[in-house]
Design an enzyme around this catalytic site. Sequence first.
Site, mmCIF file in Angstrom:
data_model
loop_
_atom_site.group_PDB
_atom_site.id
_atom_site.type_symbol
_atom_site.label_atom_id
_atom_site.label_comp_id
_atom_site.label_asym_id
_atom_site.label_seq_id
_atom_site.Cartn_x
_atom_site.Cartn_y
_atom_site.Cartn_z
ATOM 1 N N PHE A 154 0.840 -1.204 0.000
ATOM 2 C CA PHE A 154 0.000 0.000 0.000
ATOM 3 C C PHE A 154 0.872 1.250 0.000
ATOM 4 O O PHE A 154 0.686 2.188 0.759
ATOM 5 C CB PHE A 154 -0.977 -0.013 1.190
ATOM 6 C CG PHE A 154 -2.215 0.812 0.933
ATOM 7 C CD1 PHE A 154 -3.017 0.568 -0.180
ATOM 8 C CD2 PHE A 154 -2.582 1.842 1.785
ATOM 9 C CE1 PHE A 154 -4.145 1.335 -0.439
ATOM 10 C CE2 PHE A 154 -3.708 2.616 1.544
ATOM 11 C CZ PHE A 154 -4.494 2.357 0.429
ATOM 12 N N ILE A 157 2.205 3.749 -5.450
ATOM 13 C CA ILE A 157 1.535 3.292 -6.681
ATOM 14 C C ILE A 157 0.263 2.520 -6.337
ATOM 15 O O ILE A 157 -0.765 2.658 -7.006
ATOM 16 C CB ILE A 157 2.506 2.469 -7.554
ATOM 17 C CG1 ILE A 157 3.681 3.357 -8.002
ATOM 18 C CG2 ILE A 157 1.784 1.896 -8.779
ATOM 19 C CD1 ILE A 157 4.810 2.635 -8.724
ATOM 20 N N ARG A 177 2.019 -5.301 3.842
ATOM 21 C CA ARG A 177 3.390 -5.766 3.638
ATOM 22 C C ARG A 177 3.417 -7.285 3.427
ATOM 23 O O ARG A 177 3.915 -8.028 4.275
ATOM 24 C CB ARG A 177 4.260 -5.401 4.846
ATOM 25 C CG ARG A 177 5.733 -5.643 4.577
ATOM 26 C CD ARG A 177 6.560 -5.322 5.810
ATOM 27 N NE ARG A 177 6.631 -3.912 6.066
ATOM 28 C CZ ARG A 177 6.822 -3.383 7.284
ATOM 29 N NH1 ARG A 177 6.911 -4.142 8.339
ATOM 30 N NH2 ARG A 177 6.930 -2.076 7.429
ATOM 31 N N THR A 242 2.474 -4.932 -12.106
ATOM 32 C CA THR A 242 3.218 -3.783 -12.646
ATOM 33 C C THR A 242 4.442 -3.509 -11.761
ATOM 34 O O THR A 242 5.054 -2.443 -11.866
ATOM 35 C CB THR A 242 2.343 -2.504 -12.663
ATOM 36 O OG1 THR A 242 1.808 -2.304 -11.347
ATOM 37 C CG2 THR A 242 1.211 -2.594 -13.665
ATOM 38 N N ARG A 244 7.499 -5.963 -10.140
ATOM 39 C CA ARG A 244 8.713 -6.593 -10.659
ATOM 40 C C ARG A 244 8.386 -8.039 -11.013
ATOM 41 O O ARG A 244 7.695 -8.732 -10.257
ATOM 42 C CB ARG A 244 9.831 -6.564 -9.620
ATOM 43 C CG ARG A 244 10.479 -5.199 -9.437
ATOM 44 C CD ARG A 244 11.282 -4.781 -10.680
ATOM 45 N NE ARG A 244 11.959 -3.516 -10.521
ATOM 46 C CZ ARG A 244 11.496 -2.336 -10.950
ATOM 47 N NH1 ARG A 244 10.337 -2.251 -11.571
ATOM 48 N NH2 ARG A 244 12.196 -1.238 -10.766
ATOM 49 N N GLU A 273 13.159 -10.640 -17.722
ATOM 50 C CA GLU A 273 13.020 -9.679 -18.826
ATOM 51 C C GLU A 273 14.278 -9.575 -19.664
ATOM 52 O O GLU A 273 15.372 -9.525 -19.095
ATOM 53 C CB GLU A 273 12.732 -8.279 -18.239
ATOM 54 C CG GLU A 273 11.274 -7.994 -18.064
ATOM 55 C CD GLU A 273 11.017 -6.661 -17.369
ATOM 56 O OE1 GLU A 273 10.166 -6.640 -16.482
ATOM 57 O OE2 GLU A 273 11.671 -5.655 -17.713
ATOM 58 N N HIS A 291 7.044 -3.591 -20.114
ATOM 59 C CA HIS A 291 7.523 -2.756 -18.986
ATOM 60 C C HIS A 291 7.395 -1.258 -19.325
ATOM 61 O O HIS A 291 8.393 -0.539 -19.368
ATOM 62 C CB HIS A 291 8.985 -3.112 -18.642
ATOM 63 C CG HIS A 291 9.358 -2.724 -17.233
ATOM 64 N ND1 HIS A 291 10.281 -3.397 -16.483
ATOM 65 C CD2 HIS A 291 8.933 -1.706 -16.431
ATOM 66 C CE1 HIS A 291 10.420 -2.824 -15.293
ATOM 67 N NE2 HIS A 291 9.606 -1.799 -15.234
ATOM 68 N N ILE A 292 6.139 -0.832 -19.558
ATOM 69 C CA ILE A 292 5.899 0.560 -19.970
ATOM 70 C C ILE A 292 5.153 1.359 -18.903
ATOM 71 O O ILE A 292 4.542 2.381 -19.212
ATOM 72 C CB ILE A 292 5.128 0.626 -21.311
ATOM 73 C CG1 ILE A 292 3.841 -0.213 -21.250
ATOM 74 C CG2 ILE A 292 6.015 0.201 -22.471
ATOM 75 C CD1 ILE A 292 2.877 0.076 -22.393
HETATM 76 C C1 DGY Z 1 10.994 1.940 -12.227
HETATM 77 O O1 DGY Z 1 11.294 3.133 -12.342
HETATM 78 O O2 DGY Z 1 11.389 1.259 -11.283
HETATM 79 C C2 DGY Z 1 10.123 1.341 -13.287
HETATM 80 O O3 DGY Z 1 9.998 -0.022 -13.177
HETATM 81 C C3 DGY Z 1 10.587 1.714 -14.675
HETATM 82 O O4 DGY Z 1 10.213 2.989 -14.877
#
Ligand code: DGY
Length: 340
Positions: A154, A157, A177, A242, A244, A273, A291-292
């Site tokens: 939390f 992002i 966590r 989104t 890792r 990746e 990974h955008i």
């Molecule tokens: C980051 O900054 O950690 C993202 O995964 C890539 O922008």
Amino acid sequence: MTRARILVTTPIPEPGPSLLAAAADVTVLDAPPSYAELAALCASGDYDVVLTQLRDRIDAELLGRAKVRGVSNFAVGYNNIDVAAATERGIVVGNTPGVLTDATADVAMLLILGTARRVVEADRMVREGRFHGWEPELLLGADVSGRTLGLAGFGRIARATARRALGFGMEVLFAPRPPGDRPVEDAELGEFAGRVRKVEWGELVASSDFLSLHVPLAEETHHLVDARVLARMKPSAILINTARGPVVDEAALVEALRAGTIAAAGLDVFEDEPLLAPGLAELPNTVLLPHIGSATVPVRAEMSRLSALNAIAMAAGQTPEHAVNPQAWSEPVRGARSSS
Ligand code: DGY
């Protein structure tokens, strides 16, 4: 007076290049260096600071020979860098926090909507000339409004994703966590108090319609979502990542998607990746992005600015604003040439 020397491992967008050029002698590599090339460049004594990308592996061995005083990562995450080893060597590490929160949350929401409404399958059908007119049962998907979003973590992002999901009428749960727990007071929840509910990791896994991952990659979160966790999710559930790639056991995910253990997955990051686990690309119930999360023009410009300013400060012997390990310089700098 000798100018500082900064190595940039990959071309970056403006304004970083102009800021760097005004402050230092800059070398930008045209092609991403191999590990051995980067290790040799960092050990050469030719550079004060290196500005790196997530794919540059800055491990203890490389740091052990490095003669740079700072590593400025063009990312908020820094799991590509052994920060403990850098601190030990008196090398400061910088990152770019705060500027990519909303862009990454947009991609999390995009993956929630895209997987639920089967957007990739639908797009392909139209392009391939297989759309023959409206049909009552064409590409039926899942609802988003009224469904439960479970946030693993939390932080910034996750909260930005919660804000979006609440706007879509979703119920939002979070585990602060995972796989562990910690108390969370209403004061810490701020605008979310009374609007989201904290649960333990096990409950989050079992009750989410969408399980979205927002944890840093660390020993405790490596394969946080493995075959056992996937088996405890609802068969209708959708996994969103989104964060890792290695937070998910990707081979186990392929198996779960094939077997119908869960319904779908939306991934912006992958375990190894840019490679994908065998079979992942063939699965129709996935939306796969390269990974955008942070890939908007303004966000990448801000990442460029912050990483350049971090590098310039480091090269001048000043602790940068966004230092991950400012304590690295609390003792006299070792292994780097003195500031000019
Ligand atoms: C980051 O900054 O950690 C993202 O995964 C890539 O922008």
